[in-house]
Design an enzyme around this catalytic site. Structure first.
Site, PDB file in Angstrom:
ATOM      1  N   HIS A  32       0.850  -1.195   0.000  1.00 64.50           N
ATOM      2  CA  HIS A  32       0.000   0.000   0.000  1.00 64.50           C
ATOM      3  C   HIS A  32       0.888   1.249   0.000  1.00 64.50           C
ATOM      4  O   HIS A  32       1.194   1.803   1.060  1.00 64.50           O
ATOM      5  CB  HIS A  32      -0.917   0.003   1.223  1.00 64.50           C
ATOM      6  N   LEU A 122      -9.297  -2.938  10.344  1.00 62.78           N
ATOM      7  CA  LEU A 122      -9.566  -1.504  10.487  1.00 62.78           C
ATOM      8  C   LEU A 122     -10.472  -1.211  11.673  1.00 62.78           C
ATOM      9  O   LEU A 122     -11.390  -1.958  11.982  1.00 62.78           O
ATOM     10  CB  LEU A 122     -10.162  -0.961   9.193  1.00 62.78           C
ATOM     11  N   HIS A 276      -3.879   3.061  -3.722  1.00 64.03           N
ATOM     12  CA  HIS A 276      -4.140   2.598  -2.358  1.00 64.03           C
ATOM     13  C   HIS A 276      -3.475   1.260  -2.071  1.00 64.03           C
ATOM     14  O   HIS A 276      -2.757   1.122  -1.080  1.00 64.03           O
ATOM     15  CB  HIS A 276      -5.646   2.479  -2.126  1.00 64.03           C
ATOM     16  N   GLU A 433     -19.786  -3.983  22.935  1.00 73.68           N
ATOM     17  CA  GLU A 433     -18.870  -5.103  23.188  1.00 73.68           C
ATOM     18  C   GLU A 433     -17.622  -5.049  22.310  1.00 73.68           C
ATOM     19  O   GLU A 433     -16.521  -5.333  22.774  1.00 73.68           O
ATOM     20  CB  GLU A 433     -19.587  -6.442  22.961  1.00 73.68           C
ATOM     21  N   ASP A 491     -34.546 -16.619  28.679  1.00 72.64           N
ATOM     22  CA  ASP A 491     -34.219 -15.643  27.641  1.00 72.64           C
ATOM     23  C   ASP A 491     -34.195 -16.263  26.251  1.00 72.64           C
ATOM     24  O   ASP A 491     -34.277 -15.550  25.248  1.00 72.64           O
ATOM     25  CB  ASP A 491     -32.869 -14.972  27.925  1.00 72.64           C
ATOM     26  N   HIS A 495     -30.020 -15.832  23.258  1.00 76.65           N
ATOM     27  CA  HIS A 495     -29.057 -15.527  24.315  1.00 76.65           C
ATOM     28  C   HIS A 495     -28.337 -16.777  24.832  1.00 76.65           C
ATOM     29  O   HIS A 495     -27.520 -16.677  25.745  1.00 76.65           O
ATOM     30  CB  HIS A 495     -29.760 -14.829  25.488  1.00 76.65           C
TER      31      HIS A 495
END
Length: 697
Positions: A32, A122, A276, A433, A491, A495
């Site tokens: 790159h 990223l 790029h 999270e 639940d 879950h």
């Protein structure tokens, strides 16, 4: 504050950076070059003028940190490390992306001196930078809380370069929102706004006003546009002034949008997607060198005077380091106990007496392992001030809050339930999270503290990229993942983790620990904290489990051990279980023993630790001549086939769960002692032990 200076040698050095970026990618055949070319002035300015660092001591505690979140542009960092004198040679630049080189395709922490974190996926890097900024503030609070702003040896800055790709990844939103909320004035992000990604013009996928987005987060925002005149003018002074203004802003994180042209000054491929992520080609490289006044016939050409000029940063670094050492020495003299604690924590050592605080749970009691974990945390907290963490808005469920400790939060944001201050101990990640995972990595990378973070095991899916990087970097991050099976009950299947345990065990270097009762949980925490070179996941129950007789802290540390031996000492069958299924295996043993089948029960809280034992120990637990085996776990069977062999059986769950009380679910899905006993008999039958009786016919 650094004074601005930009000589002809500096301009020449920047063009040398560009040429090296082109040459390295050309030689490697991939890479790159474009961003490394356009960011050359910014990176050179940061390393040469702005950032406090000492190339002769890359681990100096008082250094600023630099994070290249756009890790694909690894040459942006490698070339500065080479020019600054961190130990990379020109030959290392020539070996970009080749076997066993110090310049892999993306920067790798622990592999190349001067690389603060592994980046490439990223958005992870900006999360790491936020974590580093949080860790720096917590560290200051631990060791020098009363110093005036800017006067402590623990005051330093975190600098981060990001690209459009980082900005587009959702994790950047999570961590940037936290950074703004936390008012991290020790963090500056430079956004390389070049409008190009692999699919060329980012307009195809990106149209929001990124500057307004960061204003909305509560960041201090500036724009430096090198295209504003209609021509491309690299106004380095404007960027210098923006960086210094960012450093001066201590009550907000800073965001600088730097408008660049990717691949500048390549005459044909600048401002294109081709610049790029691929080599420019020999003709374009030669043409670009001509534009910069360089000899197109020369490759990897670094004039001696340029290198000598750039290496002067080491002298400035040593001077800054020496000045810092004076204040650090004064601090040590005035704070002997804190200094001793700082030394211990810096070496990732544990205090001698900390294990005396570990709680012991009464056999026969009924305790959820998440509750046991919470009790362990609160018991050891006074002995381990470096240990801090929190939850992704699930503190009451994960039981990750250390009682009596303030929250880590600007005072104006504290609540009735969670009072706190900027130096507090309890972290609140909100329902983020993925961001939590990246931040925990940054905290661990920074040093000075040791983090943990909690959520439900099923939501580890949201964290997986960061968890994988923690394992890759061998970071001592602890994940407290509760509600670890269908045992969470009502639940329902959304879950209830089914595939998660083995999916996580598939990550090399991650210890997945599923203790079978409260005492195994205490032993698990002990073992996890004694390891300082890898991440660990604690998979803990919502439902109560009986505290078992015969559990062994040493056995837990070894990953698997004989919890209950066969009545005659010579097992005909072995039952292997983890977590809440250990007591089911014990009950299954009772059924088998009542029928005259000698049965051993092995508790295996951590497959990874068990694999780490020598073959002799493993053979004492799972002797090869006992081939009748059953593994029982409330999840998919997958890896248990290795342990039970061809003749073995696995009592598992090969489908999603359901919404009902957990006891009903275990019964309906066959996770019972009777089913375990039947599986053991099936395994024995495969080995010829299934003998009928005379019927009289």
């Amino acid at each position: 504050m650094s004074t601005f200076e930009w000589t002809d040698l500096d301009k020449q050095a920047v063009d040398v950076v560009r040429a090296l970026a082109m040459d390295a990618v050309e030689k490697a055949g991939s890479g790159h070059p474009g961003t490394a070319m356009s960011l050359a002035p910014a990176a050179y300015l940061l390393f040469q003028r702005t950032m406090r660092h000492d190339p002769t001591d890359p681990t100096w505690a008082g250094r600023d940190r630099f994070v290249l979140s756009c890790g694909h542009s690894s040459l942006t960092l490698y070339i500065q490390l080479y020019l600054s004198g961190y130990g990379l040679s020109l030959d290392d630049i020539k070996r970009l992306r080749t076997w066993d080189s110090l310049t892999p395709g993306h920067p790798e922490h622990g592999h190349t001196v001067g690389v603060e974190t592994t980046t490439g996926p990223l958005g992870q890097g900006i999360g790491n930078a936020v974590g580093m900024a949080m860790a720096a503030r917590r560290e200051r609070g631990l060791f020098d809380p009363d110093a005036e702003p800017g006067t402590s040896p623990f005051d330093h800055h975190i600098w981060c370069f990001v690209s459009e790709g980082d900005i587009e990844e959702g994790v950047s939103h999570e961590v940037s929102a936290i950074a703004g909320h936390q008012k991290l004035g020790n963090l500056t992000v430079v956004f390389d706004s070049n409008h190009i990604s692999i699919e060329d013009d980012t307009q195809i996928a990106l149209s929001e006003d990124v500057v307004k987005r960061y204003e909305a987060y509560g960041w201090h925002v500036q724009t430096v546009d090198w295209t504003q005149t209609g021509e491309y003018v690299e106004d380095v002074r404007a960027l210098h002034d923006a960086l210094e203004a960012a450093r001066a802003e201590t009550d907000k994180p800073s965001f600088i949008r730097l408008r660049t042209i990717i691949g500048w000054p390549a005459p044909n491929k600048q401002n294109t997607g081709k610049a790029h992520g691929s080599a420019l080609g020999g003709d374009e490289v030669a043409a670009t060198k001509k534009v910069m006044g360089q000899d197109p016939e020369k490759t990897f050409d670094v004039p001696a005077e340029v290198l000598e000029h750039a290496r002067q940063v080491a002298e400035r670094g040593r001077a800054a380091h020496a000045e810092w050492e004076k204040s650090y020495a004064d601090w040590r003299l005035a704070n002997e106990e804190r200094a001793a604690e700082f030394d211990r924590i810096s070496k990732r050592q544990l205090p001698a007496d900390w294990t005396s605080a570990l709680p012991e749970f009464e056999v026969g009691a009924s305790v959820a392992t998440r509750k046991a974990s919470g009790e362990v945390l609160n018991a050891i907290a006074p002995f381990l001030p470096e240990l801090w963490g929190g939850s992704a808005d699930l503190a009451e469920s994960n039981l990750t809050t250390i009682k009596g400790e303030p929250s880590f939060i600007p005072e104006e944001y504290q609540t009735k339930e969670f009072p706190g201050n900027r130096y507090g101990r309890t972290l609140h990640f909100g329902i983020r999270e993925h961001g939590m995972g990246a931040i925990l990595n940054g905290i661990a990378l920074h040093g000075g503290t040791r983090p943990y973070g909690g959520t439900f095991l099923v939501f580890s899916d949201y964290m997986r990229p960061a968890v994988r990087l923690a394992a890759l970097m061998k970071l001592p991050v602890t994940y407290v993942w509760t509600h670890d099976s269908i045992g969470l009950g009502e639940d329902g299947p959304t879950h209830q983790p089914v595939e998660h345990l083995w999916a996580l065990r598939a990550i090399p270097g991650l210890d997945v620990v599923r203790p079978g009762d409260a005492n195994e949980t205490a032993a698990a925490w002990k073992t996890v904290l004694e390891h300082n070179d890898r991440p660990a996941a604690l998979a803990l129950t919502r439902q109560n489990l009986r505290v078992l007789e015969g559990t062994s802290a040493e056995g837990v540390a070894r990953g698997g051990y004989v919890l209950r031996e066969a009545s005659n000492g010579q097992p005909l069958v072995i039952l292997i279980a983890t977590g809440s299924e250990v007591e089911i295996a014990l009950d299954g043993r009772d059924v088998l023993e009542s029928q005259g089948i000698p049965t051993r029960v092995v508790s295996m809280p951590c497959v990874e630790w068990f694999h780490g034992q020598d073959s002799a120990y493993r053979a004492t637990v799972l002797p090869s001549d006992v081939k009748a085996r059953v593994a029982v776990e409330a999840g998919i069977a997958l890896g248990w086939r290795e342990f039970v062999g061809d003749a073995g059986e696995v009592v598992s769950l090969e489908h999603f769960g359901a919404s009902a009380p957990y006891k009903t679910l275990y019964e309906q899905f066959g996770l019972t002692a009777e089913r375990v006993a039947a599986a053991a008999k099936a395994s024995l039958a495969k080995l010829g032990f299934d003998k009928g009786e005379t019927t009289g016919n």
